[in-house]
Design an enzyme around this catalytic site. Structure first.
Site, short mmCIF file in Angstrom:
data_model
loop_
_atom_site.label_atom_id
_atom_site.label_comp_id
_atom_site.label_asym_id
_atom_site.label_seq_id
_atom_site.Cartn_x
_atom_site.Cartn_y
_atom_site.Cartn_z
N PRO A 45 0.81 -1.21 0.00
CA PRO A 45 0.00 0.00 0.00
C PRO A 45 0.85 1.27 0.00
O PRO A 45 1.96 1.26 0.55
CB PRO A 45 -0.82 -0.09 1.29
CG PRO A 45 -0.25 -1.21 2.09
CD PRO A 45 0.68 -2.01 1.23
N HIS A 139 15.21 8.09 0.66
CA HIS A 139 14.72 7.94 2.04
C HIS A 139 15.33 6.72 2.72
O HIS A 139 14.73 6.14 3.63
CB HIS A 139 13.19 7.90 2.05
CG HIS A 139 12.58 9.22 1.65
ND1 HIS A 139 11.26 9.37 1.31
CD2 HIS A 139 13.13 10.45 1.54
CE1 HIS A 139 11.03 10.65 0.99
NE2 HIS A 139 12.15 11.31 1.12
#
Ligand code: CNA
Length: 298
Positions: A45, A139
């Site tokens: 998701p 990230h």
């Protein structure tokens, strides 16, 4: 932008024009920026999609707000929600790269990928075969981890086992009594550090890896920018597409319009599922069969 304004580089704002631009050999340095949207088709998701995103589903974890899961001070108080998520996202056999990932590997194989900037922490770009030196994991990733207190590194296999069990790993380093050595030693007498271990993924308020800042200038060298599956809400990553030169065509493959897309003369927006958009581009390029074959074989 006024639709009557002619593009600077492309003959028209269309995917066909983008494909012709690539086929003409003028797009030799393609810079790509990706986000969670290129992995949703793999079953991971994203954050912000209203009903299916992780933030929407984190309520079960009792977080003060969804972002807390990536907040260092919250993590120090309660690391469990992060580890629930880590178990879900941890790279391994669980998720298979998407068609979009396969397309990126195809660009690299054809020598056209100048650099891929990804915000994703699922490592699916590598799994698809994009060479590590062509990826900036803006990230961070789950590839390494360390103690939030003594900063000592923590073994990858031990980490994998902790994550699989849904347990929170703690630093086993021994701090030598009275010693200056914050990194600890495992042989001397002293006390066990016991600090929380966290993967080297970037939490809110933490600095991005040096590689991001060292490579972000490559955006200016690009002949073509592709932005795929990101809401462009997290800075400084979100500023990357704006660093491209004004005449560099920028193509967005996303469910929704994001960032400053649509404000430049050579912005092309392919709104919808990014795998579908990428397949269309591959078809226009005559790469469709190669794309499907390489994806099936992953
Ligand atoms: P986001 O904010 O959740 O945005 C995702 C974007 O992708 C949205 O604009 C969606 O509309 C769009 N989108 C979703 N599915 C598709 C699809 N099939 N086709 C086209 N577009 C789609 O995610 P960002 O990456 O922009 O946010 C930055 C965060 C999310 C980073 O720090 C990541 O670490 C973090 N994240 C990563 C993963 C992962 O590694 N797979 C998963 C979830 C979150």
């Amino acid at each position: 932008i006024d639709d009557d304004t002619p593009p600077l580089t492309l003959p028209e704002r269309s995917l066909t024009a983008v494909a012709d631009f690539i086929k003409s050999g003028k797009a030799r340095r393609i810079v790509v920026m990706t986000g969670a949207g290129i992995s949703t088709a793999a079953g991971i998701p994203d954050f912000r999609s209203p009903t299916t995103g992780l933030y929407a589903n984190l309520s079960a974890l009792n977080l003060p707000e969804p972002e807390a899961v990536f907040d260092l001070s919250f993590f120090r108080q309660n690391p469990q929600p992060f580890y629930v998520l880590a178990r879900e996202l941890y790279p391994g056999a669980r998720y298979r790269p998407t068609v979009s990932h396969a397309f990126l590997a195809l660009l690299a194989r054809r020598g056209l990928l100048h650099m891929l900037f990804t915000q994703n922490i699922d490592c699916l770009e590598r799994a698809a075969g994009v060479p590590a030196e062509k990826i900036v994991e803006a990230h961070g990733s789950f590839a390494s981890q360390r103690c939030v207190d003594c900063k000592g590194e923590f073994d990858g296999e031990v980490m994998r086992a902790f994550v699989a069990r849904g347990e929170v790993p703690r630093c086993g380093r021994v701090r030598v009594k009275g010693g200056e050595d914050g990194g600890g030693r495992e042989d001397g007498e002293g006390e066990v550090c016991g600090g929380l271990v966290k993967p080297d993924i970037v939490f809110f308020g933490e600095a991005l890896p040096r590689a991001f800042f060292e490579s972000s200038g490559m955006t200016k060298e690009a002949d073509l920018i592709l932005v795929m599956g990101t809401s462009l809400q997290v800075h400084p990553f979100a500023g990357l597409p704006n660093m491209a030169e004004e005449e560099t065509p920028r193509v967005l493959f996303n469910l929704e319009q994001v960032g400053s897309f649509g404000t430049r003369a050579d912005d092309v927006m392919v709104l919808g599922d990014c795998d579908a958009g990428v397949r269309k581009l591959a078809e226009e390029l005559g790469w469709k069969d190669e794309l499907e074959k390489s994806w099936r074989e992953l």
